[in-house]
Design a protein around this motif. Structure first.
Motif, PDB file in Angstrom:
ATOM      1  N   UNK A   2       0.557  -1.241   0.084  1.00  0.00           N
ATOM      2  CA  UNK A   2      -0.176  -0.017   0.170  1.00  0.00           C
ATOM      3  C   UNK A   2       0.818   1.050   0.006  1.00  0.00           C
ATOM      4  N   UNK A   3       0.259   2.169  -0.435  1.00  0.00           N
ATOM      5  CA  UNK A   3       1.224   3.448  -0.455  1.00  0.00           C
ATOM      6  C   UNK A   3       1.000   4.587   0.763  1.00  0.00           C
ATOM      7  N   UNK A   4       1.938   5.245   0.936  1.00  0.00           N
ATOM      8  CA  UNK A   4       1.673   5.965   2.387  1.00  0.00           C
ATOM      9  C   UNK A   4       0.568   6.981   1.880  1.00  0.00           C
ATOM     10  N   UNK A   5       0.547   6.928   2.750  1.00  0.00           N
ATOM     11  CA  UNK A   5      -1.860   8.290   2.900  1.00  0.00           C
ATOM     12  C   UNK A   5      -1.162   9.968   3.079  1.00  0.00           C
ATOM     13  N   UNK A   6      -1.611  10.382   2.392  1.00  0.00           N
ATOM     14  CA  UNK A   6      -1.328  11.628   2.154  1.00  0.00           C
ATOM     15  C   UNK A   6      -1.278  12.407   2.587  1.00  0.00           C
ATOM     16  N   UNK A   7      -0.414  13.953   3.059  1.00  0.00           N
ATOM     17  CA  UNK A   7       0.285  14.447   4.302  1.00  0.00           C
ATOM     18  C   UNK A   7       0.097  15.739   3.612  1.00  0.00           C
ATOM     19  N   UNK A   8      -0.808  16.500   4.517  1.00  0.00           N
ATOM     20  CA  UNK A   8      -0.580  18.317   4.012  1.00  0.00           C
ATOM     21  C   UNK A   8       1.130  18.727   3.437  1.00  0.00           C
ATOM     22  N   UNK A   9       1.018  19.388   2.326  1.00  0.00           N
ATOM     23  CA  UNK A   9       2.425  20.009   1.710  1.00  0.00           C
ATOM     24  C   UNK A   9       3.293  20.965   2.738  1.00  0.00           C
ATOM     25  N   UNK A  10       4.784  21.060   2.829  1.00  0.00           N
ATOM     26  CA  UNK A  10       5.221  21.115   3.856  1.00  0.00           C
ATOM     27  C   UNK A  10       5.354  23.139   3.013  1.00  0.00           C
ATOM     28  N   UNK A  11       4.662  23.360   1.783  1.00  0.00           N
ATOM     29  CA  UNK A  11       4.670  24.950   1.930  1.00  0.00           C
ATOM     30  C   UNK A  11       4.112  25.669   2.899  1.00  0.00           C
ATOM     31  N   UNK A  20       4.954  11.919  -1.704  1.00  0.00           N
ATOM     32  CA  UNK A  20       6.666  12.237  -1.618  1.00  0.00           C
ATOM     33  C   UNK A  20       7.362  12.295  -0.397  1.00  0.00           C
ATOM     34  N   UNK A  21       8.155  12.094  -1.114  1.00  0.00           N
ATOM     35  CA  UNK A  21       9.055  12.016   0.613  1.00  0.00           C
ATOM     36  C   UNK A  21       9.656  13.512   1.535  1.00  0.00           C
ATOM     37  N   UNK A  22       9.615  14.201   0.026  1.00  0.00           N
ATOM     38  CA  UNK A  22      10.013  15.570  -0.243  1.00  0.00           C
ATOM     39  C   UNK A  22       9.042  16.513   1.044  1.00  0.00           C
ATOM     40  N   UNK A  23       8.256  16.089   0.734  1.00  0.00           N
ATOM     41  CA  UNK A  23       6.744  16.604   1.286  1.00  0.00           C
ATOM     42  C   UNK A  23       5.999  17.623   0.379  1.00  0.00           C
ATOM     43  N   UNK A  24       6.805  18.501  -0.742  1.00  0.00           N
ATOM     44  CA  UNK A  24       5.963  19.145  -0.933  1.00  0.00           C
ATOM     45  C   UNK A  24       4.870  18.485  -2.371  1.00  0.00           C
ATOM     46  N   UNK A  25       3.862  19.642  -2.326  1.00  0.00           N
ATOM     47  CA  UNK A  25       2.377  19.025  -3.783  1.00  0.00           C
ATOM     48  C   UNK A  25       3.455  19.164  -4.883  1.00  0.00           C
ATOM     49  N   UNK A  26       2.762  18.780  -5.958  1.00  0.00           N
ATOM     50  CA  UNK A  26       2.994  18.912  -7.577  1.00  0.00           C
ATOM     51  C   UNK A  26       2.931  20.535  -7.440  1.00  0.00           C
ATOM     52  N   UNK A  27       2.714  21.355  -7.525  1.00  0.00           N
ATOM     53  CA  UNK A  27       2.564  22.836  -7.264  1.00  0.00           C
ATOM     54  C   UNK A  27       3.420  23.541  -6.543  1.00  0.00           C
ATOM     55  N   UNK A  28       4.322  22.500  -6.012  1.00  0.00           N
ATOM     56  CA  UNK A  28       5.653  22.987  -5.032  1.00  0.00           C
ATOM     57  C   UNK A  28       6.797  22.410  -4.453  1.00  0.00           C
TER      58      UNK A  28
END
Length: 121
Positions: A2-11, A20-28
Motif C-alpha cells: 500500500x502507498x503512504x497516506x497523503x499528508x499536507x504540503x510543507x509549503x 512524496x518523500x520531500x513533502x511538497x505537493x506537485x504545485x510546490x
C-alpha cells in the motif's frame, strides 16, 4: 504494497496534499530542490562534521580566546565563533572561525545585534 497516506504540503499556506518523500505537493515541488541546495545547510552545526571543525579550530587556536590574545590576555576558549557572522555574508570556512571565551562572545554578539538593529557598533 500500500502507498503512504497523503499528508499536507510543507509549503506555508498550501492546502495541497502529497505522498512524496520531500513533502511538497506537485504545485510546490520546485521548493524541494531549493531547500536541499540552500547555502545555509552547508554545514550542520551539531553533527559530526561540525564537531570535527570545532575540534580543528580549538587545536589551531591552541584553546585560547583569540580576541583576548589580541589584547594581551591568555583566556581559555569555550566556544567557536564566526569572525564575520553568517548574516553579514560570512562562511563556515576555517579562516572565518575563531576560538573565543564566553565574555568575548557575548560582547561580540551584542555588538552585532546593535549593528543589526541600526544602532552604533
Amino acid at each position: 504494497m500500500p502507498s503512504s497516506p497523503p499528508r499536507p504540503c510543507r509549503s506555508p499556506m498550501c492546502s495541497g496534499k502529497t505522498t512524496q518523500a520531500h513533502g511538497y505537493c506537485d504545485k510546490h515541488v520546485d521548493q524541494a530542490d531549493t531547500w536541499k541546495k540552500s547555502p545555509r545547510r552547508k554545514q550542520d552545526r551539531g553533527g559530526r562534521p561540525w564537531r570535527r571543525t570545532r575540534q580543528r579550530i580549538f587545536q589551531r587556536d591552541k584553546g585560547l580566546c583569540q580576541p583576548c590574545i589580541k589584547q594581551g590576555f591568555f583566556t581559555p576558549a569555550v566556544e567557536i565563533d564566526h569572525i564575520v557572522n553568517i548574516a553579514s555574508g560570512g562562511t563556515d570556512s576555517d579562516d572565518n572561525l575563531q576560538a573565543i571565551c564566553g565574555p568575548c562572545h557575548r560582547a561580540k554578539t551584542q555588538s552585532e545585534a546593535r549593528r543589526g538593529r541600526g544602532g552604533e557598533a
